[in-house]
Design a protein around this motif. Structure first.
Motif, short mmCIF file in Angstrom:
data_model
loop_
_atom_site.label_atom_id
_atom_site.label_comp_id
_atom_site.label_asym_id
_atom_site.label_seq_id
_atom_site.Cartn_x
_atom_site.Cartn_y
_atom_site.Cartn_z
N LEU A 3 -6.35 19.86 -51.39
CA LEU A 3 -5.28 18.96 -51.78
C LEU A 3 -5.50 18.50 -53.21
CD1 LEU A 3 -5.33 16.79 -48.55
CD2 LEU A 3 -3.67 18.58 -49.08
N SER A 4 -4.42 18.50 -54.00
CA SER A 4 -4.49 18.06 -55.39
C SER A 4 -3.39 17.05 -55.67
CB SER A 4 -4.33 19.25 -56.35
OG SER A 4 -5.40 20.15 -56.23
N THR A 5 -3.54 16.32 -56.77
CA THR A 5 -2.49 15.46 -57.28
C THR A 5 -1.94 16.11 -58.54
OG1 THR A 5 -3.45 13.44 -56.36
CG2 THR A 5 -1.92 13.18 -58.20
N ALA A 16 1.25 14.43 -54.33
CA ALA A 16 0.19 15.16 -53.63
C ALA A 16 0.68 16.57 -53.34
CB ALA A 16 -0.17 14.45 -52.33
N TYR A 29 4.14 12.35 -50.85
CA TYR A 29 3.26 11.23 -51.21
C TYR A 29 3.03 11.29 -52.70
CZ TYR A 29 2.53 11.65 -46.22
OH TYR A 29 2.75 11.76 -44.87
N ASP A 31 0.45 10.68 -54.47
CA ASP A 31 -0.84 11.28 -54.85
C ASP A 31 -1.69 11.42 -53.60
OD1 ASP A 31 -2.41 8.75 -54.49
OD2 ASP A 31 -1.31 8.10 -56.26
N VAL A 32 -2.84 12.05 -53.73
CA VAL A 32 -3.70 12.28 -52.57
C VAL A 32 -4.23 10.96 -52.01
CG1 VAL A 32 -5.83 13.38 -51.78
CG2 VAL A 32 -4.30 14.61 -53.32
N LEU A 35 -1.67 9.64 -49.64
CA LEU A 35 -1.71 10.43 -48.41
C LEU A 35 -2.84 9.97 -47.50
CD1 LEU A 35 -1.12 12.90 -46.59
CD2 LEU A 35 -2.53 14.26 -48.16
N ALA A 46 -0.72 16.53 -43.65
CA ALA A 46 -0.95 17.27 -44.89
C ALA A 46 -0.86 18.77 -44.67
CB ALA A 46 -2.31 16.91 -45.47
N SER A 181 -9.45 19.57 -56.80
CA SER A 181 -8.89 19.34 -55.47
C SER A 181 -9.83 18.50 -54.63
CB SER A 181 -8.67 20.68 -54.74
OG SER A 181 -7.84 21.54 -55.46
#
Length: 280
Positions: A3-5, A16, A29, A31-32, A35, A46, A181
């Motif tokens: 998962l990345s922003t 996210a 979302y 950003d992560v 989330l 996710a 990530s």
């Protein structure tokens, strides 16, 4: 899962995203961190949710957790670094903090402050908390890990050593790359142990070690910190750096504007950052 922003085009903020092949699938979302804070079932959502896709090669990555509630860092957590700095082996984790203004993305510039030319590298494994916890024991601590990331705790050495406290040299703005990530624990060995970690400057290897050499491992760090304060989803822990920093060399070596800093943790990811002098 990774998962990345991502910074969205046309000044639309950030989102996210889940990595699928060579594309990032945007999630609903900002950003992560948002989330992770959205509920304990965030891993399922996710993995299942998704909308617009962005090619990874064209994406601008923000710090994977842009605004953690806490950034907790460890000093003196590899024997090689303890030795090169001339310090005694600590009986307990050596903790200090950063603020979120110090964070930059995986490919952003690292800013050399105008007030110093003693900028140093520190490759580190980053731990992102996935679930709220307090007073967790080491045998249960890994259940609260949301994932792992790569950190370079770039340090302004002369400001760090002005006093006995580390903070002033550790939290200059735009000095600490984090990303690319969050890698969930199922993709890595237990506790992210046994992973090669390295840092190079302009292609020259400066640090090379393994996360199995941590003095205090991930589980014991989480147990210790959660005894002091409640850990929240999205909190970032930087677990310490191995030997090979510039300040530990004879003669000392520091980063210069224009140099490329590459930080790698095996199986987790790579940071590539150019050093840029601060413009006042």
């Amino acid at each position: 899962m990774r998962l990345s922003t991502v910074r969205l085009p046309n000044q639309r903020g950030t989102a996210a995203a889940r990595l699928e092949g060579d594309e990032l699938v945007l999630l609903p979302y900002s950003d992560v961190g948002e989330l992770l804070a959205s509920g304990d079932d965030w891993p399922e959502r996710a993995a299942a949710e998704g909308g617009e896709r962005i090619p990874l090669g064209t994406a601008s990555l923000a710090p994977v957790i842009p605004h953690p509630n806490k950034i907790v860092c460890l000093g003196l957590n590899y024997a090689t670094h303890i030795k090169e700095m001339g310090r005694l082996t600590p009986a307990h984790p050596t903790l200090f903090a950063k603020y979120d203004g110090s964070l930059v993305g995986a490919n952003d510039n690292v800013v050399m402050p105008a007030v110093s030319d003693k900028l140093d590298w520190e490759a580190e494994l980053g731990v992102v908390i996935g679930h709220r916890t307090r007073h967790v024991t080491a045998d249960k601590a890994l259940a609260y890990v949301g994932g792992y990331t790569v950190v370079n705790d770039v340090t302004v050495r002369d400001w760090q050593h002005r006093t006995r406290e580390f903070l002033s040299g550790k939290t200059f703005e735009s000095t600490t790359p984090v990303g690319p990530s969050l890698v969930t624990p199922d993709e890595l060995p237990r506790g992210a142990s046994g992973l090669a970690i390295s840092c190079s400057v302009d292609g020259h290897t400066m640090q090379k070690s393994n996360t199995s050499d941590l003095l205090f491992d991930v589980a014991s760090i989480i147990a210790y910190v959660s005894t002091i304060i409640t850990l929240q989803p999205g909190d970032l822990i930087a677990t310490g750096t191995p030997g090979g920093v510039g300040a530990g060399r004879d003669p000392k070596v520091f980063l210069q504007p224009g140099q490329e800093l590459v930080t790698v943790v095996e199986g987790v990811g790579e940071l590539r950052n150019i050093v840029a002098r601060e413009e006042l």
